[in-house]
Design a protein around this motif. Structure first.
Motif, PDB file in Angstrom:
ATOM      1  N   ARG A 258       3.512   5.618  -5.904  1.00 29.98           N
ATOM      2  CA  ARG A 258       3.272   5.672  -7.346  1.00 29.98           C
ATOM      3  C   ARG A 258       2.115   6.595  -7.682  1.00 29.98           C
ATOM      4  O   ARG A 258       2.129   7.293  -8.698  1.00 29.98           O
ATOM      5  N   GLY A 259       1.104   6.626  -6.800  1.00 29.34           N
ATOM      6  CA  GLY A 259      -0.024   7.527  -7.024  1.00 29.34           C
ATOM      7  C   GLY A 259       0.359   8.984  -6.929  1.00 29.34           C
ATOM      8  O   GLY A 259      -0.318   9.858  -7.489  1.00 29.34           O
ATOM      9  N   MET A 260       1.454   9.255  -6.230  1.00 26.91           N
ATOM     10  CA  MET A 260       1.945  10.626  -6.111  1.00 26.91           C
ATOM     11  C   MET A 260       2.799  11.028  -7.301  1.00 26.91           C
ATOM     12  O   MET A 260       3.320  12.140  -7.361  1.00 26.91           O
ATOM     13  N   GLY A 261       2.938  10.100  -8.256  1.00 22.85           N
ATOM     14  CA  GLY A 261       3.678  10.417  -9.478  1.00 22.85           C
ATOM     15  C   GLY A 261       5.148  10.091  -9.431  1.00 22.85           C
ATOM     16  O   GLY A 261       5.916  10.531 -10.306  1.00 22.85           O
ATOM     17  N   MET A 262       5.592   9.320  -8.444  1.00 17.71           N
ATOM     18  CA  MET A 262       7.001   8.969  -8.372  1.00 17.71           C
ATOM     19  C   MET A 262       7.358   7.954  -9.449  1.00 17.71           C
ATOM     20  O   MET A 262       6.559   7.063  -9.765  1.00 17.71           O
ATOM     21  N   SER A 263       8.562   8.082  -9.981  1.00 16.96           N
ATOM     22  CA  SER A 263       9.043   7.101 -10.952  1.00 16.96           C
ATOM     23  C   SER A 263       9.477   5.832 -10.215  1.00 16.96           C
ATOM     24  O   SER A 263       9.569   5.793  -8.985  1.00 16.96           O
ATOM     25  N   ARG A 264       9.778   4.782 -10.992  1.00 16.03           N
ATOM     26  CA  ARG A 264      10.205   3.523 -10.383  1.00 16.03           C
ATOM     27  C   ARG A 264      11.487   3.727  -9.567  1.00 16.03           C
ATOM     28  O   ARG A 264      11.635   3.168  -8.473  1.00 16.03           O
ATOM     29  N   ARG A 265      12.397   4.515 -10.101  1.00 11.37           N
ATOM     30  CA  ARG A 265      13.653   4.790  -9.408  1.00 11.37           C
ATOM     31  C   ARG A 265      13.409   5.573  -8.121  1.00 11.37           C
ATOM     32  O   ARG A 265      14.006   5.281  -7.081  1.00 11.37           O
ATOM     33  N   GLN A 266      12.540   6.558  -8.175  1.00 18.05           N
ATOM     34  CA  GLN A 266      12.241   7.354  -6.990  1.00 18.05           C
ATOM     35  C   GLN A 266      11.567   6.519  -5.909  1.00 18.05           C
ATOM     36  O   GLN A 266      11.856   6.676  -4.717  1.00 18.05           O
ATOM     37  N   VAL A 267      10.679   5.628  -6.323  1.00 19.42           N
ATOM     38  CA  VAL A 267      10.013   4.753  -5.354  1.00 19.42           C
ATOM     39  C   VAL A 267      11.042   3.887  -4.629  1.00 19.42           C
ATOM     40  O   VAL A 267      10.977   3.711  -3.410  1.00 19.42           O
ATOM     41  N   PHE A 268      12.005   3.367  -5.384  1.00 20.96           N
ATOM     42  CA  PHE A 268      13.007   2.496  -4.770  1.00 20.96           C
ATOM     43  C   PHE A 268      13.904   3.276  -3.810  1.00 20.96           C
ATOM     44  O   PHE A 268      14.142   2.850  -2.673  1.00 20.96           O
ATOM     45  N   LEU A 269      14.427   4.427  -4.261  1.00 25.19           N
ATOM     46  CA  LEU A 269      15.397   5.172  -3.470  1.00 25.19           C
ATOM     47  C   LEU A 269      14.770   5.944  -2.318  1.00 25.19           C
ATOM     48  O   LEU A 269      15.391   6.090  -1.262  1.00 25.19           O
ATOM     49  N   GLN A 270      13.545   6.434  -2.482  1.00 28.78           N
ATOM     50  CA  GLN A 270      12.942   7.309  -1.479  1.00 28.78           C
ATOM     51  C   GLN A 270      11.915   6.617  -0.595  1.00 28.78           C
ATOM     52  O   GLN A 270      11.563   7.137   0.464  1.00 28.78           O
ATOM     53  N   VAL A 271      11.437   5.437  -1.012  1.00 32.18           N
ATOM     54  CA  VAL A 271      10.405   4.749  -0.228  1.00 32.18           C
ATOM     55  C   VAL A 271      10.855   3.349   0.185  1.00 32.18           C
ATOM     56  O   VAL A 271      10.990   3.041   1.373  1.00 32.18           O
ATOM     57  N   ARG A 272      11.118   2.489  -0.811  1.00 28.35           N
ATOM     58  CA  ARG A 272      11.397   1.090  -0.488  1.00 28.35           C
ATOM     59  C   ARG A 272      12.709   0.929   0.296  1.00 28.35           C
ATOM     60  O   ARG A 272      12.753   0.234   1.308  1.00 28.35           O
ATOM     61  N   LEU A 273      13.777   1.582  -0.176  1.00 27.17           N
ATOM     62  CA  LEU A 273      15.074   1.427   0.482  1.00 27.17           C
ATOM     63  C   LEU A 273      15.091   1.986   1.900  1.00 27.17           C
ATOM     64  O   LEU A 273      15.570   1.309   2.828  1.00 27.17           O
ATOM     65  N   PRO A 274      14.572   3.208   2.160  1.00 23.63           N
ATOM     66  CA  PRO A 274      14.565   3.696   3.552  1.00 23.63           C
ATOM     67  C   PRO A 274      13.767   2.805   4.495  1.00 23.63           C
ATOM     68  O   PRO A 274      14.167   2.593   5.649  1.00 23.63           O
ATOM     69  N   LEU A 275      12.636   2.252   4.015  1.00 24.86           N
ATOM     70  CA  LEU A 275      11.832   1.381   4.872  1.00 24.86           C
ATOM     71  C   LEU A 275      12.515   0.033   5.101  1.00 24.86           C
ATOM     72  O   LEU A 275      12.314  -0.612   6.138  1.00 24.86           O
TER      73      LEU A 275
ATOM     74  N   ALA B  94       0.831  -1.207   0.000  1.00 25.55           N
ATOM     75  CA  ALA B  94       0.000   0.000   0.000  1.00 25.55           C
ATOM     76  C   ALA B  94       0.864   1.255   0.000  1.00 25.55           C
ATOM     77  O   ALA B  94       0.511   2.269  -0.626  1.00 25.55           O
ATOM     78  N   VAL B  95       2.006   1.193   0.692  1.00 29.40           N
ATOM     79  CA  VAL B  95       2.915   2.353   0.708  1.00 29.40           C
ATOM     80  C   VAL B  95       3.505   2.570  -0.686  1.00 29.40           C
ATOM     81  O   VAL B  95       3.619   3.716  -1.156  1.00 29.40           O
ATOM     82  N   ILE B  96       3.862   1.477  -1.345  1.00 22.66           N
ATOM     83  CA  ILE B  96       4.408   1.588  -2.704  1.00 22.66           C
ATOM     84  C   ILE B  96       3.367   2.161  -3.660  1.00 22.66           C
ATOM     85  O   ILE B  96       3.662   3.035  -4.488  1.00 22.66           O
ATOM     86  N   GLU B  97       2.126   1.691  -3.534  1.00 16.66           N
ATOM     87  CA  GLU B  97       1.057   2.204  -4.398  1.00 16.66           C
ATOM     88  C   GLU B  97       0.802   3.680  -4.147  1.00 16.66           C
ATOM     89  O   GLU B  97       0.542   4.449  -5.071  1.00 16.66           O
ATOM     90  N   SER B  98       0.877   4.084  -2.886  1.00 15.35           N
ATOM     91  CA  SER B  98       0.686   5.505  -2.572  1.00 15.35           C
ATOM     92  C   SER B  98       1.780   6.356  -3.207  1.00 15.35           C
ATOM     93  O   SER B  98       1.521   7.449  -3.732  1.00 15.35           O
TER      94      SER B  98
END
Length: 388
Positions: A293-310, A287-291
């Motif tokens: 992506r819904g904010m317009g983040m690219s795949r790279r941004q999702v990985f570096l700013q969301v998935r990796l910190p968590l 759900a965090v990843i989907e949120s």
């Protein structure tokens, strides 16, 4: 309705009663006129008419009483008493040394007996139990050891020159520094290389199920090979490479030495590191990843700013496990000429000199505990930051 009765803390009671038994029954120190002659053992009650031993018995009995009905205030008092006991042990040893070692015995050696070793171990377990009951942070728990560390440092600097472990260090201080440096280099290089390789493998496993199956199969197989057997398997191929490839021989690669030790440590470090990184990246809430992506983040941004910190707290746990494991395994590398603190362990075993064994073993234990505390505290802080 009457006030509810507080149940005794049976863990604390059992540990402290074991402390009392070890302190009053087992031998506390041994004194030998030199390194060759066997020493004479003394129980704590046999030294200085036994009154200092009885003085240290009183705080132990106090903790037993406090553990019988352990409310918050009593547990805090038991914690302070345990910290005091840990700080008093080296001071008692210093006083015992002054009494037992005569000025006419310049080569005398004082050995730490089973009573003190067991008491130190049990009191540290008491400290862990109290830290858990009081819900203290890991960082604060390690700070509780500072009085004991200061007391040991002061005693070794001023009064414990005849201590056998101290004499072993003084006779081999240059060799000890070299061995410690090599030990740290091997551990650091193996952990750093395994982190890089594990990150690449974990990313590939997320994309391809086939790589995941084969990768974990190979890593699990490596983990089942005994360390000495793996060192032995690496001797022949590395000796062949050093003979036929001049560039490898130039940097010191050979059948013995640092090269097989590094490769073996790297092989053992990969499984816990890959597993933790893979699990950390996969277990992030979808759900965090989907949120994101819904904010317009690219795949790279999702990985570096969301998935990796968590995922970072679990990755740090992998580094903690790998570092502690590599710190211990590096001792075995001394058998193939790689150096490190294991040199003292095996030399001491060959000479039946247990103080030399301790000279190698105790720093390894301290380094493992320090790595566990450092990375454990970092992981805990990251988890707290992520849930804040």
């Amino acid at each position: 309705m009457g006030e509810g009765r507080v149940s005794p803390n049976w863990v604390l009671l059992s540990l402290m009663l074991a402390c009392l038994a070890a302190w009053l029954i087992l031998d506390a120190v041994s004194v030998a006129p030199n390194r060759i002659v066997p020493g004479s053992a003394y129980a704590a009650l046999e030294i200085m008419s036994g009154w200092p031993a009885l003085l240290l018995t009183a705080p132990m009995l106090a903790v037993v009483v406090l553990a019988w009905r352990p409310d918050q205030q009593r547990l805090n008092l038991a914690l302070a008493t345990t910290v005091l006991l840990l700080a008093l042990l080296p001071l008692w040893l210093s006083a015992a040394t002054a009494v037992l070692v005569e000025p006419s015995m310049p080569q005398a050696r004082v050995g730490i007996g089973p009573s003190l070793w067991l008491l130190l171990f049990l009191l540290l377990l008491v400290l862990i139990e109290l830290r858990t009951r009081l819900a203290l942070s890991r960082s604060l728990g390690w700070c509780l050891l500072l009085p004991m560390i200061a007391s040991w440092w002061l005693s070794l600097a001023l009064w414990l020159e005849p201590l056998a472990l101290q004499r072993e260090y003084q006779a081999r201080s240059a060799q000890f520094t070299s061995a410690l440096t090599m030990h740290l280099l091997l551990v650091g290089a193996a952990v750093a290389a395994s982190l890089v390789l594990a990150a690449l493998l974990a990313l590939a496993m997320r994309r391809h199920a086939g790589i995941r199956r084969v990768g974990f199969g190979v890593l699990n197989f490596l983990q089942t090979i005994p360390s000495l057997a793996l060192f032995g398997l690496l001797l022949a191929p590395l000796a062949w490479l050093s003979t036929h490839v001049d560039s490898l021989a130039a940097i010191g690669v050979s059948g013995i030495g640092w090269a097989p030790a590094f490769l073996a440590l790297l092989g053992y470090s990969l499984l816990p590191m890959v597993r933790n990184i893979h699990v950390a990246l996969e277990e992030v809430d979808p759900a965090v990843i989907e949120s994101a992506r819904g904010m317009g983040m690219s795949r790279r941004q999702v990985f570096l700013q969301v998935r990796l910190p968590l995922a970072l707290p679990i990755v740090i746990e992998g580094i903690r496990i790998t570092t502690v494991q590599a710190t211990g395994l590096t001792a075995v590398a001394a058998l193939i000429g790689a150096g490190g603190l294991g040199t003292f362990i095996f030399q001491g075993l060959g000479q039946a000199a247990m103080d030399m064994v301790l000279l190698g073993a105790l720093p390894i234990i301290v380094m493992a505990l320090f790595a566990d505390a450092l990375f454990g505290s970092l992981s805990e802080r990251l988890r707290q930051g992520g849930t804040a």
